[in-house]
Enzyme design. Structure first.
Site, mmCIF file in Angstrom:
data_model
loop_
_atom_site.group_PDB
_atom_site.id
_atom_site.type_symbol
_atom_site.label_atom_id
_atom_site.label_comp_id
_atom_site.label_asym_id
_atom_site.label_seq_id
_atom_site.Cartn_x
_atom_site.Cartn_y
_atom_site.Cartn_z
ATOM 1 N N HIS A 186 7.414 6.014 10.653
ATOM 2 C CA HIS A 186 6.676 5.904 9.391
ATOM 3 C C HIS A 186 5.860 7.189 9.226
ATOM 4 C CE1 HIS A 186 4.643 4.378 6.015
ATOM 5 N NE2 HIS A 186 4.239 3.200 6.465
ATOM 6 N N ARG A 220 11.868 3.109 1.583
ATOM 7 C CA ARG A 220 11.571 2.216 2.717
ATOM 8 C C ARG A 220 12.766 1.305 2.888
ATOM 9 N NH1 ARG A 220 6.157 -1.036 4.058
ATOM 10 N NH2 ARG A 220 5.643 1.101 4.644
ATOM 11 N N ARG A 277 0.811 -1.219 0.000
ATOM 12 C CA ARG A 277 0.000 0.000 0.000
ATOM 13 C C ARG A 277 0.840 1.262 0.000
ATOM 14 N NH1 ARG A 277 -3.189 -2.238 2.727
ATOM 15 N NH2 ARG A 277 -1.563 -3.756 2.978
ATOM 16 N N THR A 278 1.921 1.286 0.743
ATOM 17 C CA THR A 278 2.669 2.539 0.818
ATOM 18 C C THR A 278 3.302 2.859 -0.542
ATOM 19 O OG1 THR A 278 3.092 2.155 3.152
ATOM 20 C CG2 THR A 278 4.471 3.778 2.075
ATOM 21 N N LYS A 312 24.407 -5.958 -4.683
ATOM 22 C CA LYS A 312 25.822 -6.011 -5.070
ATOM 23 C C LYS A 312 26.698 -5.373 -4.006
ATOM 24 C CE LYS A 312 24.740 -5.347 -9.978
ATOM 25 N NZ LYS A 312 24.910 -4.383 -11.073
#
Ligand code: NCD
Length: 308
Positions: free
Chosen positions: A130, A102, A52-53, A81
């Site tokens: 958040h 995120r 959703r975010t 990497k």
């Protein structure tokens, strides 16, 4: 000047109100905003799963007429990497106008902001913060309750790892008359750093309890949360605690008629689907409001960076 949103306290209450006003205006007149970000790019750098975010950010940018680039898992980025967050931020600054990041590591978006030449938005860092979920929560509270003063709010579930809880408590702590009920199992209590830095520092009145039904009649807002499985060190603890609180219609018997029931989603078992049609259930409205607040946020940060 370039600004980022890493912690909800990066914005003053006046600035949060400005975002709420913009979001309300977008809801009223979406067409007036539909081309404002033409030719601009949002990079969504999601090192941790999210539906959703990430989609909310993408929908927000598309509804402003802008474009989106990015990745949705660490495996498909150069992090696999061994690239540092600092280098990723510098590289993406050459491609995009704004970043939403995120990351499972707490503080990673802050490192990105310190190294990027474009605004960075923290879209969730580990069990820490958040802030854009808090923007969604604040618009929901504003539209349901008319403001943020003299609210009694119950936070229920995983208050230890629930980053949405930490950010919303910080945001609400700046408004007078706040009273908190912190409802959780013993093992999932609010971290002591939040109690010290936010609740004690701002002299917020709070009660810690394990009893949801006992405090129900007091609440203006009930903020339910998922037990954050991905942050547990062992599965047995998760299985023991996951169903600690399940909100069912009978538990609302003593709740106020104007209670506002919130949840950042995804829901697992915390709220019975039988509650979804109750007019007090606000969690799907929260999702919609999150998109409008992200639109308002993207506009504010791009304007302050001189990009718009
Ligand atoms: C929350 C999160 O990611 O912290 N979800 C979201 O962004 N709406 C809550 C959760 O995952 O439980």
């Amino acid at each position: 000047m370039k600004r980022s949103l890493i912690d909800i306290l990066d914005f003053s209450p006046d600035e949060l109100q400005e975002l709420i006003d913009t979001a309300n205006d977008i809801i009223a007149r979406p067409e007036a905003y539909s081309r404002l970000c033409c030719g601009k790019k949002l990079a969504t750098l999601f090192f941790e799963p999210s539906t959703r975010t990430r989609l909310s950010f993408e929908a927000a940018m598309y509804e402003l007429g802008g474009n989106v680039i990015g990745f949705s898992e660490a495996q498909s980025s150069s992090a696999s990497k061994g690239e540092s967050v600092a280098d990723t931020a510098k590289v993406i600054s050459c491609y995009a106008d704004i970043i939403a990041m995120r990351h499972p590591k707490e503080g990673a978006p802050l490192v990105a902001a310190m190294n990027a030449s474009i605004p960075v938005i923290n879209a969730g860092d580990g069990g820490h913060n958040h802030p854009t979920q808090t923007l969604a929560d604040l618009l929901t509270i504003y539209r349901e309750k008319g403001g943020f003063e003299n609210l009694t709010v119950g936070f229920c579930g995983d208050l230890k790892f629930g980053r949405t809880v930490h950010s919303l408590i910080s945001a609400l702590s700046r408004y007078p008359g706040l009273k908190l009920y912190l409802i959780s199992p013993e093992e999932l209590k609010l971290p002591s750093y939040v109690k010290k830095e936010v609740l004690a520092a701002k002299n917020i009145s709070y009660v810690q309890t394990t009893d949801l039904e006992g405090v129900m009649p007091e609440l203006d807002i009930l903020y339910m949360t998922r037990v954050q499985r991905e942050r547990f060190f062992n599965e047995e603890d998760y299985l023991r605690l996951k169903d600690s609180y399940i909100l069912t219609p009978d538990k609302l018997q003593n709740a106020r008629q104007d209670l506002c029931i919130m949840h950042p989603l995804p829901r697992v078992n915390e709220i019975s689907v039988a509650i979804d049609d109750d007019p007090r259930a606000c969690y799907f409205k929260q999702v919609l409001y999150g998109k409008y607040m992200r639109m308002a946020l993207i506009l504010k940060l791009l304007k302050e960076a001189g990009t718009l």
